[in-house]
Design an enzyme around this catalytic site. Structure first.
Site, mmCIF file in Angstrom:
data_model
loop_
_atom_site.group_PDB
_atom_site.id
_atom_site.type_symbol
_atom_site.label_atom_id
_atom_site.label_comp_id
_atom_site.label_asym_id
_atom_site.label_seq_id
_atom_site.Cartn_x
_atom_site.Cartn_y
_atom_site.Cartn_z
ATOM 1 C CG ASP A 51 -1.684 1.327 1.316
ATOM 2 O OD1 ASP A 51 -2.626 1.485 0.515
ATOM 3 O OD2 ASP A 51 -1.337 2.186 2.155
ATOM 4 C CE1 TYR A 56 0.815 7.839 3.411
ATOM 5 C CE2 TYR A 56 1.160 5.777 2.254
ATOM 6 C CZ TYR A 56 0.429 6.548 3.136
ATOM 7 O OH TYR A 56 -0.678 6.009 3.743
ATOM 8 C CE LYS A 82 -3.667 4.964 1.833
ATOM 9 N NZ LYS A 82 -2.338 4.407 1.556
#
Length: 339
Positions: A51, A56, A82
């Site tokens: 994931d 990030y 995401k």
């Protein structure tokens, strides 16, 4: 490693998964070689579900995860990323401090609309260098991140048009599943009243210590056939370190009450001859609604250490001893909890 199914889909994920936030330099720098070593350690341990998110390292983690997975056989892993933030370039040295060390030179704007989600997916393909994303999570929607007033706007935008984008991506076969990636229970309940979700990546709210998801969310997930992927099982580290000086809970310094609860839990674990991290890591997997537990680290040694306590599984009777020391997160106010 054993696998479990995501919701009502045919997609299966390993019971332990890898979360890549730390590979983007969360709180401390993560050199590329270290990131690749950590990903290799995860792969060697049997993890096949990874994931990541644009947030990030402001694109850095997606680049690194993509570089690693590109060398793995097609169909041998599951990947989630995401949507909800769009990255835009900024001059070198002007990236705001989001707790990422040495991120890429981008900033992020929230966009939960149809167009925003579609653009985000295309940008992620480019950063990853991959032509397949299995799961999309709507990232950090909710009062916890935005506060009540701003979230009302974001949530309306998502329900009015963003959901349609995810449904189209799934029906076309571009993705296999979609859901939310959040740190709070209320937004999950709100969205599930209006949309069918395959899965929810829930950080820190179904753990050995924090049982906020138990009363309403778990029963609703069972009713609707929605899987949970549980992140933050160590509650910002305190369930791994114990109540040591400087311990954090829910991204903030632990209160005296939390320190006392964790101290009692640590004593129980020691009485059974195991570190507190072992029941903390294994606890969510006791419920069939949980498809996977997400481990996030930027060190191969930490990854290996955590994998050593996944098995053998502890006896169910142990967990009853922890019940008196559990808690439920305080009700959310109007302001954002995490800024």
């Amino acid at each position: 490693m054993k696998t479990r199914k995501i919701g009502k889909t045919k997609l299966e994920v390993t019971e332990i998964s890898f979360g890549a936030a730390a590979l983007g330099g969360l709180y401390r720098a993560c050199p590329r070689e270290q990131a690749m070593d950590t990903l290799q350690a995860a792969w060697d341990s049997g993890i096949r579900y990874f994931d990541v998110a644009p947030w990030y390292g402001l694109g850095l983690a997606e680049r690194r995860v993509g570089d690693f997975l590109r060398d793995q056989p097609n169909g041998s892993y599951v990947l989630s990323t995401k949507v909800g933030r769009l990255l835009r370039p900024v001059p070198t040295g002007t990236v705001p401090d989001y707790s990422y060390v040495d991120p890429l030179s981008f900033d992020a704007d929230y966009d939960y609309s149809y167009d925003g989600i579609m653009r985000s997916v295309e940008f992620s393909y480019a950063r990853l260098g991959l032509n397949r994303i299995d799961i999309l999570y709507v990232h950090d929607i909710g009062v916890y991140t935005h506060g009540a007033a701003k979230n009302a706007v974001h949530q309306k935008q998502f329900l009015d048009s963003g959901v349609k984008a995810l449904e189209e991506l799934k029906s076309s076969g571009a993705i296999s599943a979609f859901g939310l990636g959040v740190n709070e229970v209320p937004v999950c309940l709100d969205v599930m009243r209006h949309a069918d979700l395959d899965c929810i990546l829930l950080a820190g709210r179904y753990t050995l210590l924090d049982r906020s998801a138990v009363a309403e969310l778990l029963p609703l997930c069972r009713q609707k056939g929605t899987s949970l992927v549980v992140g933050g099982v160590f509650n910002s580290g305190i369930l791994a370190t114990g109540p040591v000086p400087g311990s954090h809970f829910d991204y903030m310094p632990a209160t005296d009450d939390v320190l006392a609860k964790v101290g009692a839990m640590e004593a129980i674990a020691k009485s059974h001859g195991v570190p507190l991290a072992a029941p903390a890591l294994q606890f969510p997997l006791r419920d069939p609604v949980v498809a996977s537990v997400l481990i996030g680290t930027a060190k191969a040694s930490s990854l290996k250490r955590n994998m050593e306590i996944v098995e053998p599984r502890l006896a169910d009777e142990i967990y009853g001893e922890f019940e008196p020391y559990t808690l439920v997160a305080s009700p959310l106010g109007a302001e954002a909890v995490r800024v």
